[in-house]
Write a protein that holds these residues in place. Structure first.
Motif, PDB file in Angstrom:
ATOM      1  N   ALA A 122      43.415  56.933  45.648  1.00 37.92           N
ATOM      2  CA  ALA A 122      44.494  56.147  45.061  1.00 37.92           C
ATOM      3  C   ALA A 122      45.517  55.761  46.122  1.00 37.92           C
ATOM      4  N   GLU A 123      45.823  56.667  47.044  1.00 36.62           N
ATOM      5  CA  GLU A 123      46.767  56.370  48.122  1.00 36.62           C
ATOM      6  C   GLU A 123      46.187  55.339  49.070  1.00 36.62           C
ATOM      7  N   SER A 124      44.893  55.426  49.357  1.00 40.95           N
ATOM      8  CA  SER A 124      44.247  54.444  50.241  1.00 40.95           C
ATOM      9  C   SER A 124      44.297  53.043  49.627  1.00 40.95           C
ATOM     10  N   ILE A 125      44.098  52.978  48.319  1.00 38.20           N
ATOM     11  CA  ILE A 125      44.163  51.681  47.630  1.00 38.20           C
ATOM     12  C   ILE A 125      45.571  51.100  47.733  1.00 38.20           C
ATOM     13  N   TRP A 126      46.579  51.950  47.545  1.00 31.91           N
ATOM     14  CA  TRP A 126      47.953  51.454  47.626  1.00 31.91           C
ATOM     15  C   TRP A 126      48.296  50.982  49.037  1.00 31.91           C
ATOM     16  N   GLN A 127      47.882  51.721  50.045  1.00 28.49           N
ATOM     17  CA  GLN A 127      48.164  51.323  51.419  1.00 28.49           C
ATOM     18  C   GLN A 127      47.467  50.007  51.766  1.00 28.49           C
ATOM     19  N   ALA A 128      46.253  49.812  51.254  1.00 26.28           N
ATOM     20  CA  ALA A 128      45.546  48.548  51.475  1.00 26.28           C
ATOM     21  C   ALA A 128      46.286  47.399  50.794  1.00 26.28           C
ATOM     22  N   PHE A 129      46.862  47.678  49.618  1.00 28.93           N
ATOM     23  CA  PHE A 129      47.613  46.646  48.912  1.00 28.93           C
ATOM     24  C   PHE A 129      48.890  46.290  49.669  1.00 28.93           C
ATOM     25  N   VAL A 130      49.563  47.297  50.187  1.00 26.74           N
ATOM     26  CA  VAL A 130      50.775  47.046  50.984  1.00 26.74           C
ATOM     27  C   VAL A 130      50.436  46.188  52.206  1.00 26.74           C
ATOM     28  N   THR A 131      49.318  46.465  52.835  1.00 29.16           N
ATOM     29  CA  THR A 131      48.871  45.668  53.986  1.00 29.16           C
ATOM     30  C   THR A 131      48.578  44.241  53.564  1.00 29.16           C
ATOM     31  N   LEU A 132      47.899  44.075  52.440  1.00 34.11           N
ATOM     32  CA  LEU A 132      47.617  42.734  51.913  1.00 34.11           C
ATOM     33  C   LEU A 132      48.910  41.967  51.693  1.00 34.11           C
ATOM     34  N   GLN A 133      49.889  42.622  51.108  1.00 34.21           N
ATOM     35  CA  GLN A 133      51.154  41.973  50.779  1.00 34.21           C
ATOM     36  C   GLN A 133      51.882  41.465  52.027  1.00 34.21           C
ATOM     37  N   ALA A 134      51.668  42.141  53.137  1.00 35.51           N
ATOM     38  CA  ALA A 134      52.327  41.754  54.393  1.00 35.51           C
ATOM     39  C   ALA A 134      51.482  40.786  55.227  1.00 35.51           C
ATOM     40  N   THR A 135      50.296  40.440  54.736  1.00 31.45           N
ATOM     41  CA  THR A 135      49.396  39.562  55.486  1.00 31.45           C
ATOM     42  C   THR A 135      49.839  38.109  55.359  1.00 31.45           C
ATOM     43  N   PRO A 136      50.059  37.410  56.459  1.00 32.18           N
ATOM     44  CA  PRO A 136      50.455  35.995  56.372  1.00 32.18           C
ATOM     45  C   PRO A 136      49.429  35.184  55.580  1.00 32.18           C
ATOM     46  N   GLY A 137      49.926  34.372  54.666  1.00 28.79           N
ATOM     47  CA  GLY A 137      49.055  33.505  53.877  1.00 28.79           C
ATOM     48  C   GLY A 137      48.345  34.189  52.737  1.00 28.79           C
ATOM     49  N   ALA A 138      48.671  35.449  52.442  1.00 24.94           N
ATOM     50  CA  ALA A 138      47.985  36.183  51.382  1.00 24.94           C
ATOM     51  C   ALA A 138      48.249  35.553  50.015  1.00 24.94           C
ATOM     52  N   ARG A 139      47.229  35.602  49.183  1.00 26.89           N
ATOM     53  CA  ARG A 139      47.321  35.118  47.810  1.00 26.89           C
ATOM     54  C   ARG A 139      46.636  36.129  46.897  1.00 26.89           C
ATOM     55  N   MET A 140      47.035  36.136  45.625  1.00 22.54           N
ATOM     56  CA  MET A 140      46.280  36.860  44.608  1.00 22.54           C
ATOM     57  C   MET A 140      45.937  35.908  43.474  1.00 22.54           C
ATOM     58  N   ILE A 141      44.733  36.097  42.931  1.00 22.52           N
ATOM     59  CA  ILE A 141      44.284  35.358  41.760  1.00 22.52           C
ATOM     60  C   ILE A 141      44.467  36.265  40.558  1.00 22.52           C
ATOM     61  N   THR A 142      45.113  35.769  39.525  1.00 23.41           N
ATOM     62  CA  THR A 142      45.432  36.601  38.363  1.00 23.41           C
ATOM     63  C   THR A 142      44.206  36.816  37.485  1.00 23.41           C
ATOM     64  N   PRO A 143      44.197  37.898  36.699  1.00 26.48           N
ATOM     65  CA  PRO A 143      43.112  38.100  35.735  1.00 26.48           C
ATOM     66  C   PRO A 143      43.057  36.937  34.742  1.00 26.48           C
ATOM     67  N   GLY A 144      41.850  36.515  34.398  1.00 25.47           N
ATOM     68  CA  GLY A 144      41.691  35.353  33.527  1.00 25.47           C
ATOM     69  C   GLY A 144      42.083  35.625  32.087  1.00 25.47           C
ATOM     70  N   VAL A 145      43.069  34.901  31.582  1.00 23.53           N
ATOM     71  CA  VAL A 145      43.570  35.025  30.206  1.00 23.53           C
ATOM     72  C   VAL A 145      43.164  33.789  29.416  1.00 23.53           C
ATOM     73  N   LEU A 146      42.736  34.013  28.175  1.00 23.67           N
ATOM     74  CA  LEU A 146      42.464  32.901  27.268  1.00 23.67           C
ATOM     75  C   LEU A 146      43.583  32.842  26.231  1.00 23.67           C
ATOM     76  N   GLU A 147      44.235  31.690  26.150  1.00 27.83           N
ATOM     77  CA  GLU A 147      45.247  31.459  25.127  1.00 27.83           C
ATOM     78  C   GLU A 147      44.601  30.738  23.959  1.00 27.83           C
ATOM     79  N   ILE A 148      44.702  31.320  22.781  1.00 26.54           N
ATOM     80  CA  ILE A 148      44.124  30.736  21.574  1.00 26.54           C
ATOM     81  C   ILE A 148      45.219  30.538  20.539  1.00 26.54           C
ATOM     82  N   VAL A 149      45.286  29.334  19.988  1.00 26.68           N
ATOM     83  CA  VAL A 149      46.113  29.040  18.820  1.00 26.68           C
ATOM     84  C   VAL A 149      45.154  28.626  17.714  1.00 26.68           C
ATOM     85  N   ALA A 150      45.134  29.398  16.629  1.00 31.82           N
ATOM     86  CA  ALA A 150      44.173  29.148  15.547  1.00 31.82           C
ATOM     87  C   ALA A 150      44.874  29.122  14.199  1.00 31.82           C
TER      88      ALA A 150
END
Length: 271
Positions: A240-268
């Motif tokens: 769990a700590e390794s995952i967090w440290q990798a995320f912190v590194t990602l956050q500091a990476t120039p040009g980094a992006r994240m793609i959000t989880p896919g949500v479906l909006e339904i109006v019925a």
């Protein structure tokens, strides 16, 4: 090990705070969806799986003093938080109901609209919950749903294998607790079987930078979620700590992006 009867994401103070951040990140999407469903003054609206009530409070403002919000959740802790906020703000058009959706509990009455976000992914019989929501709606009632259709779209650019490992562990924990992360893939068929017509169904996926509120929302989930996965036995503390440290590194990476989880909006709407 955390109790398997508890919410898989927990109900502690940190989770209440995270849910507030989550609502702020998704608030405009929710407001747009509610307006497309015609939610307005005088309506009675079900907020199914309301949590600490962040959406309930916005809905209460939308329906005004002549309307009412019926806020439903099984967590007494969340409902106490909502009650405290209502007293603090002088909000008197929200009625909170303690109900375990998995146990078949649901308040009686007829509502004009129903709102449900990231709840059906966690219950053990989502179709039955959807049917109870349908049964609580007036003949011209409308449902508004936000549920994931592809949680695994949550990825990073450049690629981060630790984030992908975290997302896989999250999905496994939900499924092992009787949920389904990609539950939205079933909803259109179930709604039609229940006599509803889809007014709209649209995917929501964003690509965001570290200064975006949605990045902050996802970062908060990684930070707290990794500890929850340790409690549930899905990650070791060191992993769990390794995952967090990798995320912190990602956050500091120039040009980094994240793609959000896919949500479906339904109006019925009921046919």
């Amino acid at each position: 090990m955390a109790s398997r009867k508890d919410y898989v994401l927990g109900t502690h103070d940190e989770e209440i705070e995270r849910l507030g951040l989550q609502h702020r990140a998704w608030r405009q999407r929710a407001l747009d969806a509610w307006r497309s469903a015609g939610i307005g003054p005088g309506h009675t609206v079900l907020d199914v799986g309301c949590g600490p009530g962040y959406a309930s409070l916005d809905l209460a403002a939308l329906v005004g003093p002549s309307g009412r919000v019926l806020a439903i959740d099984k967590s007494e802790r969340f409902l106490r938080a909502l009650d405290a906020t209502c007293r603090e703000r002088g909000v008197d058009n929200i009625t909170a109901y303690s109900a375990d959706l998995d146990a078949g509990e649901f308040p009686k009455g007829i509502a004009d609209r129903a709102w449900c976000r990231w709840v059906l992914a966690f219950v053990k019989d989502p179709r039955a919950v959807l049917a109870r929501m349908a049964g609580a709606l007036a003949p011209d009632g409308v449902m508004v749903l936000h549920e994931y259709f592809d949680y695994s779209t949550w990825r990073a650019a450049p690629r981060c294998s630790e984030l992908e490992e975290f997302v896989s562990a999250v999905m496994a924990s939900w499924r092992d607790n009787g949920g389904e992360p990609d539950i939205a893939l079933w909803l259109s068929r179930w709604l039609e079987e229940l006599g509803f017509e889809l007014r709209s169904a649209r995917p929501i996926i964003d690509v965001v930078q570290p200064d975006h509120l949605s990045w902050t929302w996802m970062a908060s989930f990684v930070k707290g979620g990794r500890r929850r996965l340790v409690d549930l036995g899905y990650l070791s503390p060191s992993r769990a700590e390794s995952i967090w440290q990798a995320f912190v590194t990602l956050q500091a990476t120039p040009g980094a992006r994240m793609i959000t989880p896919g949500v479906l909006e339904i109006v019925a709407a009921r046919q």
